[in-house]
Design a protein around this motif. Structure first.
Motif, PDB file in Angstrom:
ATOM      1  N   SER A 168      56.098  35.650  28.765  1.00 14.65           N
ATOM      2  CA  SER A 168      56.270  34.996  30.062  1.00 14.65           C
ATOM      3  C   SER A 168      55.727  35.869  31.190  1.00 14.65           C
ATOM      4  O   SER A 168      55.008  35.401  32.074  1.00 14.65           O
ATOM      5  CB  SER A 168      57.751  34.686  30.292  1.00 14.65           C
ATOM      6  N   VAL A 169      56.058  37.161  31.146  1.00  8.76           N
ATOM      7  CA  VAL A 169      55.557  38.081  32.173  1.00  8.76           C
ATOM      8  C   VAL A 169      54.041  38.180  32.112  1.00  8.76           C
ATOM      9  O   VAL A 169      53.360  38.193  33.154  1.00  8.76           O
ATOM     10  CB  VAL A 169      56.203  39.470  31.989  1.00  8.76           C
ATOM     11  N   LEU A 170      53.484  38.247  30.911  1.00 12.19           N
ATOM     12  CA  LEU A 170      52.034  38.307  30.747  1.00 12.19           C
ATOM     13  C   LEU A 170      51.358  37.088  31.345  1.00 12.19           C
ATOM     14  O   LEU A 170      50.357  37.191  32.064  1.00 12.19           O
ATOM     15  CB  LEU A 170      51.693  38.423  29.262  1.00 12.19           C
ATOM     16  N   ARG A 171      51.911  35.913  31.068  1.00 11.30           N
ATOM     17  CA  ARG A 171      51.342  34.670  31.568  1.00 11.30           C
ATOM     18  C   ARG A 171      51.290  34.636  33.095  1.00 11.30           C
ATOM     19  O   ARG A 171      50.244  34.366  33.694  1.00 11.30           O
ATOM     20  CB  ARG A 171      52.174  33.486  31.044  1.00 11.30           C
ATOM     21  N   TYR A 172      52.415  34.932  33.714  1.00 11.39           N
ATOM     22  CA  TYR A 172      52.467  34.867  35.176  1.00 11.39           C
ATOM     23  C   TYR A 172      51.599  35.945  35.827  1.00 11.39           C
ATOM     24  O   TYR A 172      51.006  35.722  36.884  1.00 11.39           O
ATOM     25  CB  TYR A 172      53.917  34.994  35.646  1.00 11.39           C
ATOM     26  N   THR A 173      51.513  37.103  35.197  1.00  7.95           N
ATOM     27  CA  THR A 173      50.661  38.168  35.738  1.00  7.95           C
ATOM     28  C   THR A 173      49.189  37.766  35.691  1.00  7.95           C
ATOM     29  O   THR A 173      48.444  37.946  36.666  1.00  7.95           O
ATOM     30  CB  THR A 173      50.879  39.472  34.944  1.00  7.95           C
ATOM     31  N   VAL A 174      48.764  37.215  34.559  1.00  2.80           N
ATOM     32  CA  VAL A 174      47.375  36.775  34.430  1.00  2.80           C
ATOM     33  C   VAL A 174      47.078  35.631  35.403  1.00  2.80           C
ATOM     34  O   VAL A 174      46.015  35.593  36.037  1.00  2.80           O
ATOM     35  CB  VAL A 174      47.075  36.358  32.978  1.00  2.80           C
ATOM     36  N   TYR A 175      48.026  34.698  35.541  1.00  2.00           N
ATOM     37  CA  TYR A 175      47.831  33.596  36.491  1.00  2.00           C
ATOM     38  C   TYR A 175      47.639  34.119  37.919  1.00  2.00           C
ATOM     39  O   TYR A 175      46.764  33.651  38.665  1.00  2.00           O
ATOM     40  CB  TYR A 175      49.037  32.654  36.469  1.00  2.00           C
ATOM     41  N   PHE A 176      48.448  35.095  38.295  1.00  2.00           N
ATOM     42  CA  PHE A 176      48.364  35.644  39.655  1.00  2.00           C
ATOM     43  C   PHE A 176      47.029  36.340  39.879  1.00  2.00           C
ATOM     44  O   PHE A 176      46.356  36.119  40.900  1.00  2.00           O
ATOM     45  CB  PHE A 176      49.520  36.628  39.886  1.00  2.00           C
ATOM     46  N   ILE A 177      46.614  37.174  38.920  1.00  2.00           N
ATOM     47  CA  ILE A 177      45.356  37.895  39.071  1.00  2.00           C
ATOM     48  C   ILE A 177      44.175  36.930  39.082  1.00  2.00           C
ATOM     49  O   ILE A 177      43.251  37.063  39.893  1.00  2.00           O
ATOM     50  CB  ILE A 177      45.197  38.936  37.931  1.00  2.00           C
ATOM     51  N   ALA A 178      44.225  35.926  38.189  1.00  2.00           N
ATOM     52  CA  ALA A 178      43.135  34.944  38.152  1.00  2.00           C
ATOM     53  C   ALA A 178      43.073  34.155  39.452  1.00  2.00           C
ATOM     54  O   ALA A 178      41.986  33.896  39.991  1.00  2.00           O
ATOM     55  CB  ALA A 178      43.328  34.006  36.967  1.00  2.00           C
ATOM     56  N   GLY A 179      44.225  33.758  39.991  1.00  2.00           N
ATOM     57  CA  GLY A 179      44.237  33.009  41.243  1.00  2.00           C
ATOM     58  C   GLY A 179      43.683  33.816  42.399  1.00  2.00           C
ATOM     59  O   GLY A 179      42.884  33.300  43.207  1.00  2.00           O
ATOM     60  N   MET A 180      44.072  35.071  42.483  1.00  2.00           N
ATOM     61  CA  MET A 180      43.544  35.934  43.555  1.00  2.00           C
ATOM     62  C   MET A 180      42.045  36.152  43.401  1.00  2.00           C
ATOM     63  O   MET A 180      41.301  36.169  44.393  1.00  2.00           O
ATOM     64  CB  MET A 180      44.285  37.272  43.536  1.00  2.00           C
ATOM     65  N   THR A 181      41.577  36.286  42.156  1.00  2.00           N
ATOM     66  CA  THR A 181      40.143  36.484  41.919  1.00  2.00           C
ATOM     67  C   THR A 181      39.350  35.245  42.301  1.00  2.00           C
ATOM     68  O   THR A 181      38.258  35.338  42.892  1.00  2.00           O
ATOM     69  CB  THR A 181      39.902  36.833  40.440  1.00  2.00           C
ATOM     70  N   ILE A 182      39.881  34.074  41.986  1.00  2.00           N
ATOM     71  CA  ILE A 182      39.191  32.819  42.344  1.00  2.00           C
ATOM     72  C   ILE A 182      39.104  32.662  43.856  1.00  2.00           C
ATOM     73  O   ILE A 182      38.064  32.277  44.403  1.00  2.00           O
ATOM     74  CB  ILE A 182      39.920  31.630  41.699  1.00  2.00           C
ATOM     75  N   ILE A 232      38.092  31.340  31.875  1.00  2.00           N
ATOM     76  CA  ILE A 232      37.918  31.638  30.443  1.00  2.00           C
ATOM     77  C   ILE A 232      38.500  33.005  30.096  1.00  2.00           C
ATOM     78  O   ILE A 232      39.206  33.170  29.093  1.00  2.00           O
ATOM     79  CB  ILE A 232      36.425  31.558  30.063  1.00  2.00           C
ATOM     80  N   VAL A 233      38.188  33.998  30.941  1.00  2.00           N
ATOM     81  CA  VAL A 233      38.710  35.349  30.692  1.00  2.00           C
ATOM     82  C   VAL A 233      40.242  35.357  30.751  1.00  2.00           C
ATOM     83  O   VAL A 233      40.900  36.017  29.940  1.00  2.00           O
ATOM     84  CB  VAL A 233      38.119  36.342  31.717  1.00  2.00           C
ATOM     85  N   ALA A 234      40.813  34.605  31.696  1.00  2.00           N
ATOM     86  CA  ALA A 234      42.272  34.543  31.795  1.00  2.00           C
ATOM     87  C   ALA A 234      42.868  33.928  30.534  1.00  2.00           C
ATOM     88  O   ALA A 234      43.888  34.410  30.012  1.00  2.00           O
ATOM     89  CB  ALA A 234      42.675  33.735  33.027  1.00  2.00           C
ATOM     90  N   GLY A 235      42.254  32.842  30.041  1.00  2.00           N
ATOM     91  CA  GLY A 235      42.748  32.227  28.812  1.00  2.00           C
ATOM     92  C   GLY A 235      42.670  33.169  27.631  1.00  2.00           C
ATOM     93  O   GLY A 235      43.600  33.254  26.820  1.00  2.00           O
TER      94      GLY A 235
END
Length: 284
Positions: A75-89, A33-36
């Protein structure tokens, strides 16, 4: 390395009880949710920034540059958030991050040796965007291909040709860029007349045609200038006219000038040369 990582994940999942599963599930849901929210908020801020800057810009070039920059930032924002969210999960699930980092390092080294062209494309694309060489909507010539830029990425640039074909060019192969959309262009029209025609009269007619067209065509920013005779051909004399026009409008202005000059020459009796053959017959 991958086998040990998968084994560690399976062991960790097997050790999780139902309460931990609920707790970690809620944590993962919160991260998603926070990533979205972060992506939506960041995209909104970028869009507002670009909209505010575009309203202050008078040049279409600057507006296209801002739109290109906004697309890349999102695009950069999206991929950065995806990476941080994936590592956090993964961290929430208790997956050892050191193993992931080590595996990523080894894999990245292997990929680096086998993907040198990809790295070259990305680096070239980064500097092309940083230096603002082209923008979406510009008419350019890149590596002998002319057309309108429809997409700019870190790896490839997409150009749509005049007949609609889509050309995808790797950024690493781009060595020269000709951009027709950043400044006013020159419209050049060469007209030939026969040797029997009056050159001064032809020049006068061409000046008159250029002046009238300037009054009617807003794309012409400088009064057309007849330079004079530029060549003496086999069949006629070539006279050149030059004018300054708005970006990417030189072709339409040239076509209209040729049409009107031809019509004016016909009215004034100025002959446009064409191939001729003279046959001399001798008597025996």
């Amino acid at each position: 390395m991958w086998e040990s990582l998968v084994s560690a994940i399976n062991d960790r999942i097997a050790a999780i009880n139902f309460a931990d599963f609920i707790s970690k599930g809620i944590g993962i849901l919160i991260v998603i949710i926070v990533a979205g929210i972060a992506i939506r908020t960041g995209s909104f801020i970028i869009a507002r920034f670009v909209s505010g800057r575009s309203s202050k810009m008078n040049l279409p070039v600057e507006e296209r540059r801002l739109k290109t920059l906004a697309s890349i930032l999102k695009s950069v924002l999206r991929y950065t958030v995806y990476f941080i969210a994936g590592m956090t999960i993964l961290d929430t699930l208790g997956v050892p991050m050191t193993s992931i980092i080590a595996t990523a390092g080894i894999g990245g080294l292997a990929v680096g040796f086998g993907a040198q062209n990809l790295v070259k494309d990305v680096i070239a694309g980064f500097f092309m965007l940083l230096e603002d060489q082209i923008s979406v909507g510009d008419y350019v010539t890149i590596e002998g291909i002319s057309g309108t830029v429809t997409g700019i990425g870190l790896r490839v640039t997409t150009i749509q040709g005049f007949t609609g074909e889509i050309n995808i060019i790797p950024n690493g192969s781009i060595t020269k860029v000709v951009n027709y959309s950043r400044a006013n262009n020159k419209a050049i029209v060469d007209v030939s007349i026969s040797y029997e025609s009056d050159i001064d009269k032809a020049i006068s007619v061409m000046k008159s045609v250029g002046g009238k067209l300037m009054e009617e065509n807003q794309n012409i920013v400088e009064e057309p200038n007849v330079l004079g005779v530029v060549s003496l051909g086999d069949a006629g004399v070539t006279i050149r006219m030059v004018t300054t026009v708005k970006p990417t409008t030189q072709w339409s202005v040239e076509r209209e000038l040729r049409k009107r000059i031809k019509e004016a020459f016909e009215q004034e009796g100025i002959e446009i040369p064409y191939p001729r053959r003279v046959v001399i017959q001798k008597e025996a």
